[in-house]
Structures are given as C-alpha cells and as structure tokens.
Motif scaffolding. Structure first.
Motif, PDB file in Angstrom:
ATOM      1  N   MET A   1       0.938  -1.200   0.027  1.00  0.00           N
ATOM      2  CA  MET A   1       0.074  -0.023   0.005  1.00  0.00           C
ATOM      3  C   MET A   1       0.969   1.405   0.080  1.00  0.00           C
ATOM      4  N   THR A   2       0.305   2.197  -0.900  1.00  0.00           N
ATOM      5  CA  THR A   2       1.451   3.267  -0.936  1.00  0.00           C
ATOM      6  C   THR A   2       1.072   4.451   0.368  1.00  0.00           C
ATOM      7  N   THR A   3       1.875   5.089   0.913  1.00  0.00           N
ATOM      8  CA  THR A   3       2.138   5.898   1.929  1.00  0.00           C
ATOM      9  C   THR A   3       1.270   7.176   1.492  1.00  0.00           C
ATOM     10  N   PRO A   4       0.163   7.664   2.275  1.00  0.00           N
ATOM     11  CA  PRO A   4      -0.454   8.911   1.702  1.00  0.00           C
ATOM     12  C   PRO A   4       0.477   9.967   1.936  1.00  0.00           C
ATOM     13  N   ALA A   5       0.145  10.942   0.866  1.00  0.00           N
ATOM     14  CA  ALA A   5       0.918  12.051   0.809  1.00  0.00           C
ATOM     15  C   ALA A   5       0.681  13.020   2.152  1.00  0.00           C
ATOM     16  N   ALA A   6       1.800  13.634   2.674  1.00  0.00           N
ATOM     17  CA  ALA A   6       1.478  14.604   3.818  1.00  0.00           C
ATOM     18  C   ALA A   6       0.354  15.595   3.546  1.00  0.00           C
ATOM     19  N   ILE A   7      -0.518  15.623   4.406  1.00  0.00           N
ATOM     20  CA  ILE A   7      -1.557  16.595   4.335  1.00  0.00           C
ATOM     21  C   ILE A   7      -1.185  18.115   5.148  1.00  0.00           C
ATOM     22  N   ARG A   8      -1.837  18.810   4.419  1.00  0.00           N
ATOM     23  CA  ARG A   8      -1.500  20.429   5.211  1.00  0.00           C
ATOM     24  C   ARG A   8      -2.705  21.182   5.348  1.00  0.00           C
ATOM     25  N   PRO A   9      -3.040  21.249   6.683  1.00  0.00           N
ATOM     26  CA  PRO A   9      -4.475  21.824   6.995  1.00  0.00           C
ATOM     27  C   PRO A   9      -4.245  23.355   6.501  1.00  0.00           C
ATOM     28  N   ARG A  10      -5.318  23.758   6.053  1.00  0.00           N
ATOM     29  CA  ARG A  10      -5.555  25.349   5.220  1.00  0.00           C
ATOM     30  C   ARG A  10      -6.819  25.905   5.868  1.00  0.00           C
ATOM     31  N   ARG A  11      -7.076  25.731   7.045  1.00  0.00           N
ATOM     32  CA  ARG A  11      -8.269  26.228   7.779  1.00  0.00           C
ATOM     33  C   ARG A  11      -8.363  27.704   7.554  1.00  0.00           C
ATOM     34  N   SER A  12      -7.232  28.432   8.224  1.00  0.00           N
ATOM     35  CA  SER A  12      -7.215  29.925   8.091  1.00  0.00           C
ATOM     36  C   SER A  12      -6.306  30.431   7.046  1.00  0.00           C
ATOM     37  N   VAL A  13      -6.724  31.263   6.405  1.00  0.00           N
ATOM     38  CA  VAL A  13      -5.724  31.801   5.164  1.00  0.00           C
ATOM     39  C   VAL A  13      -5.897  33.342   5.392  1.00  0.00           C
ATOM     40  N   LEU A  14      -4.736  33.856   5.961  1.00  0.00           N
ATOM     41  CA  LEU A  14      -5.046  35.362   6.241  1.00  0.00           C
ATOM     42  C   LEU A  14      -4.395  36.322   4.855  1.00  0.00           C
ATOM     43  N   TYR A  15      -5.210  37.374   4.580  1.00  0.00           N
ATOM     44  CA  TYR A  15      -4.462  38.364   3.774  1.00  0.00           C
ATOM     45  C   TYR A  15      -3.671  39.568   4.484  1.00  0.00           C
ATOM     46  N   MET A  16      -2.470  39.504   4.090  1.00  0.00           N
ATOM     47  CA  MET A  16      -1.781  40.565   4.637  1.00  0.00           C
ATOM     48  C   MET A  16      -1.278  41.624   3.708  1.00  0.00           C
ATOM     49  N   PRO A  17      -1.396  42.933   3.727  1.00  0.00           N
ATOM     50  CA  PRO A  17      -0.930  43.877   2.835  1.00  0.00           C
ATOM     51  C   PRO A  17       0.517  43.894   2.846  1.00  0.00           C
ATOM     52  N   GLY A  18       0.933  43.773   1.494  1.00  0.00           N
ATOM     53  CA  GLY A  18       2.480  43.794   1.237  1.00  0.00           C
ATOM     54  C   GLY A  18       3.208  45.057   1.652  1.00  0.00           C
ATOM     55  N   SER A  19       2.210  46.047   1.529  1.00  0.00           N
ATOM     56  CA  SER A  19       2.947  47.296   1.912  1.00  0.00           C
ATOM     57  C   SER A  19       3.145  47.977   3.458  1.00  0.00           C
ATOM     58  N   ASN A  20       2.535  46.947   4.160  1.00  0.00           N
ATOM     59  CA  ASN A  20       2.548  47.120   5.640  1.00  0.00           C
ATOM     60  C   ASN A  20       3.709  46.408   6.389  1.00  0.00           C
ATOM     61  N   ALA A  21       4.891  47.099   6.465  1.00  0.00           N
ATOM     62  CA  ALA A  21       6.034  46.061   7.122  1.00  0.00           C
ATOM     63  C   ALA A  21       5.480  45.624   8.475  1.00  0.00           C
ATOM     64  N   ARG A  22       4.812  46.235   9.300  1.00  0.00           N
ATOM     65  CA  ARG A  22       4.512  45.748  10.484  1.00  0.00           C
ATOM     66  C   ARG A  22       3.682  44.604  10.406  1.00  0.00           C
ATOM     67  N   ALA A  23       2.675  44.530   9.574  1.00  0.00           N
ATOM     68  CA  ALA A  23       1.930  43.462   9.493  1.00  0.00           C
ATOM     69  C   ALA A  23       2.739  42.103   8.839  1.00  0.00           C
ATOM     70  N   LEU A  24       3.650  42.268   8.000  1.00  0.00           N
ATOM     71  CA  LEU A  24       4.435  41.331   7.571  1.00  0.00           C
ATOM     72  C   LEU A  24       5.176  40.653   8.892  1.00  0.00           C
ATOM     73  N   GLU A  25       5.539  41.388   9.698  1.00  0.00           N
ATOM     74  CA  GLU A  25       6.316  41.046  11.018  1.00  0.00           C
ATOM     75  C   GLU A  25       5.343  40.310  11.789  1.00  0.00           C
ATOM     76  N   LYS A  26       4.407  40.897  12.103  1.00  0.00           N
ATOM     77  CA  LYS A  26       3.224  40.322  12.939  1.00  0.00           C
ATOM     78  C   LYS A  26       2.852  38.853  12.514  1.00  0.00           C
TER      79      LYS A  26
END
Length: 301
Positions: A1-26
């Motif tokens: 039996m083949t091993t299932p591929a690793a699964i990656r939860p994608r429950r929460s996908v948050l947009y962060m504005p690229g122009s906001n350096a503080r948001a990118l750090e947070k």
C-alpha cells in the motif's frame, strides 16, 4: 500500500498587505495555517513597488514557521504583474496566487515563467476564482492540474470581486452564490485540488462570520480566507474536526482493519450501518486532526 501524501491544513488563510511592514512581521506569530502576502487589492497603486520589495525580503528572510506562505501578485495585464511574478519566483514562497484566473491559458502563461526560472517543484500556483468566466470554466481550469507543469494546487474563491462582476448580492447564507461555490468545489475535488472560501467583510459581526465559516465547512471547503487576525480563532474552530468526529472516524477505521472484516464492504458500528467509503473519509479526518495536533504541540513547545 502506498503511503498517503502529507496533508497540510488550510483552515485559516489570512491576507496581509504587502505594503505594511509591521503586518508582515506580525504574521510570523499568528495562529494561522497560511498567509497571503498581498501585492494586489490590498495595496494602493503608488505603493506597489514598495510592497513588492518588502514582501520579497520578508519571504526570503523566512521565520514563518509552519505557516504556508503565499504571494498574491498583480494580474499579467497590469503594469506591475510581470515584475511581481519575477520577484515572487525569486523569493521562493510556498505558492504564488494568481488573480482573476478565467481560463486555463491564464495559468499556463504564469506556469511557463515559473518553470523557465527553474523554480523548485514545491512552488505551486493557486488560482483566484473571481470572475464570471471563471465560474463557467471552473471544470477546465481545475483540469489543468492534470499537467504537473501547471503546478496548480488550490482554488481561492474571490467572492467580493465575483459579486462586483456578476451583481449578485452578498447576503447572509449567500444563496445567489451557492451554485458557483458548489460548482467550484466539485471542480476542485474532481481534480485533487484544495479550495478556500471567500472573505467575510463585516469585522463587527462575529456571529455572522462564524455562521459563514460553518456554511463553508458544510459545503466542503478546506478553509476560509480572512481579512483580520481577530477572525482566526473562530475560523480554525469551524474547519477543525471535533473530538467526537475524530473518535468516530478512528472507530470506523479500526473496525474495517479487523481481519474478520477485511472482505466486507459494509458493517455496523454503534448500531449504524457504515460502508468502506466512510472509513476512507475517516482517514482524512484523522490525518487532518493529527496534523493540527502536531502543529499545536510544536507551537506550544
């Protein structure tokens, strides 16, 4: 039996504005599954160059831990699209999100540039599904994933743009949009893609947001795109299997794994008739739950 591929939860996908350096750090400290570092809608025209530079530097610097890092570029037909795509490829995120994908050709053009740059195989493309033509072509767009060179792995529903382009109203329950949402879910599942629900705009309406998260989960979405960190907790809860669901899934799997049940297609568990397909569905529930638990333990450590 083949091993299932690793699964990656994608429950929460948050947009962060690229122009906001503080948001990118947070973003490096938020309890989200994925981050979309945005160069498109969240960035004013006069800040596009700054955003591109800041996002490229942030992704190259790393430090985002388990969080899947995605760069949303501007469209190919805009003054910034080509430079965005080149910078995103060079930065090396987990994925590049393409806006306004309406036909397979939109994917293929971007994929050609990614492949020509010899980007790592792990860099995938995500497609914004946000135009009337995308709704009509969802099946064909998803089918492009059959060719590994397109690198397509995920649909993102762009419900705000879809409302603008179709004039459908964003009302509680989203009845006007449900046919399109479900058509995209079916197309994604038919071709092995994940699909993430659109944003909820009213940050003051926690009850409405929680309800729409539940609706998305019931539709079969893998998660939801978010516009503020305050939405993360409720979103993660809505798209995580609860303890009772996981326990039942484990019980069904265990019953079908018993030697005496090896040839059975259906059996009774707790007085309920279940089929082998329920064990297969349960395996995904367990894998998602285990991935979430592993992530939580790493964060706690």
């Amino acid at each position: 039996m083949t091993t299932p591929a690793a699964i990656r939860p994608r429950r929460s996908v948050l947009y962060m504005p690229g122009s906001n350096a503080r948001a990118l750090e947070k973003a490096r400290s938020l309890d989200v599954d994925a981050l979309i570092l945005d160069l498109e809608d969240a960035v004013a025209p006069d800040a596009k160059d700054l955003a591109r530079r800041q996002v490229a530097e942030a992704v190259a610097a790393g430090g985002y831990g388990h969080r899947e890092v995605v760069i949303r570029v501007n469209g190919a037909g805009t003054p910034w699209g080509e430079a965005d795509l080149e910078a995103a490829i060079a930065a090396g995120p987990d994925a590049i999100l393409l806006p306004k994908v309406s036909t397979p050709a939109d994917l293929e053009r971007a994929a050609h540039k990614v492949n020509a740059a010899k980007a790592p195989a792990g860099l995938t493309l995500w497609a914004m599904m946000e135009t009337p033509l995308a709704m009509l072509n969802a099946r064909e767009i998803a089918a492009a994933a059959a060719n590994p060179e397109t690198r397509l792995s995920c649909f993102i529903m762009g419900t705000n743009d879809l409302a603008k382009e179709t004039r459908a109203r964003l009302v509680p329950g989203r009845a006007p949009m449900r046919p399109w949402l479900m058509a995209c879910v079916a197309a994604a599942r038919a071709h092995g893609l994940d699909i993430i629900d659109g944003v909820y705009n009213d940050l003051s309406d926690a009850e409405g947001f929680a309800a729409e998260c539940r609706e998305g989960a019931e539709m079969g979405m893998d998660g939801k795109t978010l516009i503020h960190p305050k939405q993360v907790e409720a979103c993660n809860a809505a798209f995580s299997p609860d303890a009772a669901e996981v326990a039942q899934a484990r019980k069904i799997i265990a019953e079908f794994e018993k030697p005496e049940n090896a040839s059975k297609g259906a059996l009774q568990v707790d007085g309920r008739m279940v089929e082998r397909l329920h064990a297969e569905m349960g395996e995904r529930v367990v894998r998602i739950a285990d991935a979430i638990a592993a992530r939580s333990s790493v964060a706690a450590g």
